[in-house]
Every structure is written in structure tokens, then in C-alpha cells.
Design a protein around this motif. Structure first.
Motif, PDB file in Angstrom:
ATOM      1  N   ASP A   1       1.394  -1.796 -13.494  1.00 24.27           N
ATOM      2  CA  ASP A   1       1.466  -3.273 -13.279  1.00 24.27           C
ATOM      3  C   ASP A   1       0.918  -3.408 -11.856  1.00 24.27           C
ATOM      4  O   ASP A   1       1.140  -4.421 -11.325  1.00 24.27           O
ATOM      5  CB  ASP A   1       3.096  -3.858 -13.390  1.00 24.27           C
ATOM      6  CG  ASP A   1       3.639  -3.147 -12.140  1.00 24.27           C
ATOM      7  OD1 ASP A   1       3.483  -2.110 -11.733  1.00 24.27           O
ATOM      8  OD2 ASP A   1       4.744  -3.453 -12.161  1.00 24.27           O
ATOM      9  N   MET A   2       0.106  -2.436 -11.411  1.00 17.96           N
ATOM     10  CA  MET A   2      -0.626  -2.564 -10.201  1.00 17.96           C
ATOM     11  C   MET A   2      -1.782  -2.895 -10.260  1.00 17.96           C
ATOM     12  O   MET A   2      -2.646  -2.633 -11.155  1.00 17.96           O
ATOM     13  CB  MET A   2      -0.482  -1.276  -9.251  1.00 17.96           C
ATOM     14  CG  MET A   2       1.183  -0.857  -9.048  1.00 17.96           C
ATOM     15  SD  MET A   2       1.119   0.688  -8.584  1.00 17.96           S
ATOM     16  CE  MET A   2       0.073   0.883  -7.155  1.00 17.96           C
ATOM     17  N   ARG A   3      -2.462  -3.931  -9.394  1.00 20.84           N
ATOM     18  CA  ARG A   3      -3.729  -4.019  -9.108  1.00 20.84           C
ATOM     19  C   ARG A   3      -4.305  -3.538  -7.692  1.00 20.84           C
ATOM     20  O   ARG A   3      -3.917  -3.740  -6.752  1.00 20.84           O
ATOM     21  CB  ARG A   3      -4.066  -5.816  -9.390  1.00 20.84           C
ATOM     22  CG  ARG A   3      -3.887  -6.344 -10.540  1.00 20.84           C
ATOM     23  CD  ARG A   3      -5.025  -6.153 -11.471  1.00 20.84           C
ATOM     24  NE  ARG A   3      -6.257  -7.030 -10.851  1.00 20.84           N
ATOM     25  CZ  ARG A   3      -7.512  -6.907 -11.516  1.00 20.84           C
ATOM     26  NH1 ARG A   3      -7.458  -5.910 -12.621  1.00 20.84           N
ATOM     27  NH2 ARG A   3      -8.424  -7.792 -11.099  1.00 20.84           N
ATOM     28  N   ILE A   4      -4.985  -2.411  -8.000  1.00 20.59           N
ATOM     29  CA  ILE A   4      -5.355  -1.825  -6.651  1.00 20.59           C
ATOM     30  C   ILE A   4      -6.942  -1.948  -6.231  1.00 20.59           C
ATOM     31  O   ILE A   4      -7.714  -1.686  -7.152  1.00 20.59           O
ATOM     32  CB  ILE A   4      -5.175  -0.076  -6.987  1.00 20.59           C
ATOM     33  CG1 ILE A   4      -3.517  -0.014  -7.613  1.00 20.59           C
ATOM     34  CG2 ILE A   4      -5.569   0.773  -5.666  1.00 20.59           C
ATOM     35  CD1 ILE A   4      -3.662   1.133  -8.055  1.00 20.59           C
ATOM     36  N   GLY A   5      -6.968  -2.400  -4.938  1.00 18.58           N
ATOM     37  CA  GLY A   5      -8.379  -2.474  -4.467  1.00 18.58           C
ATOM     38  C   GLY A   5      -9.062  -1.104  -4.170  1.00 18.58           C
ATOM     39  O   GLY A   5      -8.344  -0.219  -3.278  1.00 18.58           O
ATOM     40  N   VAL A   6     -10.065  -1.022  -4.491  1.00 20.10           N
ATOM     41  CA  VAL A   6     -10.840   0.406  -4.254  1.00 20.10           C
ATOM     42  C   VAL A   6     -11.758   0.044  -3.066  1.00 20.10           C
ATOM     43  O   VAL A   6     -12.708  -0.729  -3.041  1.00 20.10           O
ATOM     44  CB  VAL A   6     -11.807   0.929  -5.437  1.00 20.10           C
ATOM     45  CG1 VAL A   6     -12.560   1.991  -5.061  1.00 20.10           C
ATOM     46  CG2 VAL A   6     -10.704   1.010  -6.660  1.00 20.10           C
ATOM     47  N   LEU A   7     -11.476   0.621  -1.633  1.00 16.41           N
ATOM     48  CA  LEU A   7     -12.052   0.256  -0.604  1.00 16.41           C
ATOM     49  C   LEU A   7     -13.462   1.250  -0.643  1.00 16.41           C
ATOM     50  O   LEU A   7     -13.464   2.422  -0.997  1.00 16.41           O
ATOM     51  CB  LEU A   7     -11.200   0.734   0.460  1.00 16.41           C
ATOM     52  CG  LEU A   7      -9.972  -0.085   0.777  1.00 16.41           C
ATOM     53  CD1 LEU A   7      -9.237   0.422   1.946  1.00 16.41           C
ATOM     54  CD2 LEU A   7     -10.545  -1.424   1.195  1.00 16.41           C
ATOM     55  N   ASP A   8     -14.525   0.405   0.081  1.00 13.16           N
ATOM     56  CA  ASP A   8     -15.418   1.221   0.045  1.00 13.16           C
ATOM     57  C   ASP A   8     -15.619   2.386   1.219  1.00 13.16           C
ATOM     58  O   ASP A   8     -15.392   2.129   2.171  1.00 13.16           O
ATOM     59  CB  ASP A   8     -16.762   0.674   0.308  1.00 13.16           C
ATOM     60  CG  ASP A   8     -18.063   1.050   0.506  1.00 13.16           C
ATOM     61  OD1 ASP A   8     -18.459   1.831   1.160  1.00 13.16           O
ATOM     62  OD2 ASP A   8     -19.118   0.719  -0.384  1.00 13.16           O
ATOM     63  N   GLU A   9     -15.608   3.740   0.680  1.00 12.70           N
ATOM     64  CA  GLU A   9     -15.509   4.663   1.805  1.00 12.70           C
ATOM     65  C   GLU A   9     -16.362   4.647   2.957  1.00 12.70           C
ATOM     66  O   GLU A   9     -16.113   4.824   4.164  1.00 12.70           O
ATOM     67  CB  GLU A   9     -15.851   6.148   1.007  1.00 12.70           C
ATOM     68  CG  GLU A   9     -15.518   7.218   1.863  1.00 12.70           C
ATOM     69  CD  GLU A   9     -15.766   8.840   1.161  1.00 12.70           C
ATOM     70  OE1 GLU A   9     -15.637   9.662   1.730  1.00 12.70           O
ATOM     71  OE2 GLU A   9     -16.440   8.637   0.013  1.00 12.70           O
ATOM     72  N   ALA A  10     -17.549   4.249   2.863  1.00  8.51           N
ATOM     73  CA  ALA A  10     -18.660   4.259   3.763  1.00  8.51           C
ATOM     74  C   ALA A  10     -18.480   2.979   4.749  1.00  8.51           C
ATOM     75  O   ALA A  10     -18.358   3.202   5.993  1.00  8.51           O
ATOM     76  CB  ALA A  10     -20.031   4.476   3.277  1.00  8.51           C
ATOM     77  N   LEU A  11     -17.966   2.144   4.385  1.00  7.12           N
ATOM     78  CA  LEU A  11     -17.713   0.669   5.100  1.00  7.12           C
ATOM     79  C   LEU A  11     -16.673   1.083   5.736  1.00  7.12           C
ATOM     80  O   LEU A  11     -16.547   0.654   7.080  1.00  7.12           O
ATOM     81  CB  LEU A  11     -17.805  -0.488   4.124  1.00  7.12           C
ATOM     82  CG  LEU A  11     -18.772  -0.995   3.694  1.00  7.12           C
ATOM     83  CD1 LEU A  11     -18.759  -2.164   2.828  1.00  7.12           C
ATOM     84  CD2 LEU A  11     -20.009  -1.389   4.803  1.00  7.12           C
ATOM     85  N   ILE A  12     -15.386   1.515   5.397  1.00 11.00           N
ATOM     86  CA  ILE A  12     -14.316   1.829   6.125  1.00 11.00           C
ATOM     87  C   ILE A  12     -14.739   2.692   7.228  1.00 11.00           C
ATOM     88  O   ILE A  12     -14.290   2.764   8.327  1.00 11.00           O
ATOM     89  CB  ILE A  12     -13.178   2.206   5.153  1.00 11.00           C
ATOM     90  CG1 ILE A  12     -12.691   1.310   4.380  1.00 11.00           C
ATOM     91  CG2 ILE A  12     -11.971   2.576   6.166  1.00 11.00           C
ATOM     92  CD1 ILE A  12     -12.064  -0.038   4.868  1.00 11.00           C
ATOM     93  N   GLY A  13     -15.352   4.083   6.855  1.00  9.13           N
ATOM     94  CA  GLY A  13     -15.582   5.175   7.786  1.00  9.13           C
ATOM     95  C   GLY A  13     -16.444   4.385   9.066  1.00  9.13           C
ATOM     96  O   GLY A  13     -16.141   4.832  10.127  1.00  9.13           O
ATOM     97  N   TYR A  14     -17.372   3.564   8.785  1.00 10.16           N
ATOM     98  CA  TYR A  14     -18.377   3.038   9.708  1.00 10.16           C
ATOM     99  C   TYR A  14     -17.501   2.247  10.655  1.00 10.16           C
ATOM    100  O   TYR A  14     -17.710   2.239  11.841  1.00 10.16           O
ATOM    101  CB  TYR A  14     -19.419   2.087   8.948  1.00 10.16           C
ATOM    102  CG  TYR A  14     -20.298   1.632   9.734  1.00 10.16           C
ATOM    103  CD1 TYR A  14     -21.171   2.276  10.852  1.00 10.16           C
ATOM    104  CD2 TYR A  14     -19.925  -0.006   9.911  1.00 10.16           C
ATOM    105  CE1 TYR A  14     -21.939   1.300  11.654  1.00 10.16           C
ATOM    106  CE2 TYR A  14     -20.713  -0.599  11.017  1.00 10.16           C
ATOM    107  CZ  TYR A  14     -21.906   0.069  11.716  1.00 10.16           C
ATOM    108  OH  TYR A  14     -22.699  -0.715  12.691  1.00 10.16           O
TER     109      TYR A  14
END
Length: 221
Positions: free
Chosen positions: A201-214
Motif C-alpha cells: 500500500d506504499m507509493r515510493i518516490g524513486v530519487l535520482d541517484e546522480a542528482l542527490i549525489g550532486y
């Protein structure tokens, strides 16, 4: 259907029965008895029904491409009321929550200070600040007792500690199942999302690895 009848004496007079079998004194356990071994061979060599053959024939005829292959892996965590994820490869370990020590003359948005984890110092980065998430909204969303944690992560040559309100764990999912983020997601968060996945029942946001790392690296500069 198979008409083979196997006399399961071990359930009557053997170790699973009243243990009255005179062979038990010699063999100690039914699995060491030749009668038990013969019954196993008889079971393996029994004829099978046409329905059984058809079921397995259909199974092996099925196209290997049917269904979606779970080709990606992520760690799922919660900040505020938002369930988010980052690729599993980014994470080194999980540690108990710790209060960060503020750094003098460093009060930039996203850098909470430093934390000591087993004798190693990590810059403590607030994803809530970076993503524009209100951390105070999370308690009412779970209806259960949760434990905050520190996620120790590595981006390029720099390690970081990321405080989270709750940790769901590792999740495998199909890359083809990733959906576009909803238009109602706040803009501060949505620009860091590459998509959304659904689990239970979860809606999970997939964070952009490159953007978060930057963004983490930029905050430390």
C-alpha cells in the motif's frame, strides 16, 4: 491419478507412531531402515497423472519474457510522510539515530553538522531540507511505533550520514514498473524524482541517484 499406495509404517509403528516396530532397536530411526528407503524409491518412481504433466508442460512453454523482471534494487525509507528510495549500491550500513554536532560558521541548508558513528565522523545531511519535506507530518501517517535511523551512504569519494524517520528495508523491483511522479508532489521533491514505484500500500518516490549525489556534494562545498 496415481494408484500407487505406500505403506507408511513409520507413522504407525515407527518414530512417528507408537514406536513398537522391532526394527527400531537396530536402526534407531526409521530413516535408516531399508523399508523406509524402499518406500522413498517407490514414491519417486510412481506414475504421474496427465493433469500433472500438462501443468508442468504449460509452465515450461511459458515465454521467459512474461511478467516483469525485478532487475533493480533500492533501500526504502521515510522522511516526514514521504516514502522514498535510493539504489542499494549507494549505502554502506545503517546506524542508530544520533544527534549531530553543529559546525562553527557552517549553517548552510541541508548540512545539519557531523555525527560520530563507531569512531568515524560523517557529515550529517538533511534530505528533508534538501527536498523541501516537512518532517513533522510523518508521525500521523504510520500509526505504528517507528525508530529513526542514520543511513550511511557513499557518493564518489565522500561518505554521508542521512537521518530518516523510518526504514522499510531493501526492495527489488522491475525498472519497467516505474511510473511518472504525480503532478501533486511538491516541486522541491519532484525535481529529484525519476519516478514512483508501488509496493503493497506504499507509493515510493524513486530519487535520482546522480542528482542527490550532486546536491550532497554541493552542500559540503
Amino acid at each position: 491419478m496415481s494408484t500407487t499406495i505406500i505403506e507408511a509404517c513409520w507413522n504407525r509403528i515407527g518414530v512417528n507412531g507408537d514406536q513398537s516396530c522391532d526394527k527400531l532397536q537396530q536402526h534407531v530411526h526409521c530413516r535408516n531402515c531399508e523399508v523406509y528407503a524402499a518406500a522413498a524409491q517407490q514414491n519417486l518412481q510412481r506414475p504421474v497423472s496427465d493433469d500433472y504433466k500438462k501443468e508442468w508442460a504449460a509452465h515450461f512453454r511459458r515465454d521467459a519474457g512474461e511478467g516483469q523482471q525485478q532487475d533493480l534494487s533500492c533501500l526504502v525509507f521515510r522522511i516526514g510522510r514521504e516514502w522514498l528510495s535510493l539504489p542499494t549500491r549507494m549505502f554502506v550500513s545503517v546506524a542508530p539515530s544520533a544527534r549531530p554536532h553543529r559546525l562553527p560558521h557552517r549553517s548552510g541548508r541541508g548540512l545539519s553538522g557531523i555525527v560520530n558513528v563507531s569512531g568515524t565522523l560523517y557529515p550529517c545531511m538533511s534530505l528533508a531540507d534538501l527536498l523541501g519535506i516537512d518532517e513533522s507530518e510523518g508521525e500521523a501517517a504510520t500509526h505504528s511505533h517507528t525508530f529513526a535511523r542514520l543511513l550511511l551512504t557513499q557518493w564518489e569519494d565522500q561518505a554521508y550520514a542521512l537521518p530518516v524517520a523510518d526504514l522499510h528495508g531493501i526492495l527489488r523491483y522491475a525498472g519497467a514498473s516505474v511510473q511518472a511522479p504525480a503532478a501533486t508532489i511538491n516541486k522541491g521533491l519532484s525535481r529529484f524524482l525519476s519516478g514512483v514505484i508501488t509496493h503493497q500500500d506504499m507509493r515510493i518516490g524513486v530519487l535520482d541517484e546522480a542528482l542527490i549525489g550532486y546536491q550532497l556534494a554541493r552542500t559540503l562545498r
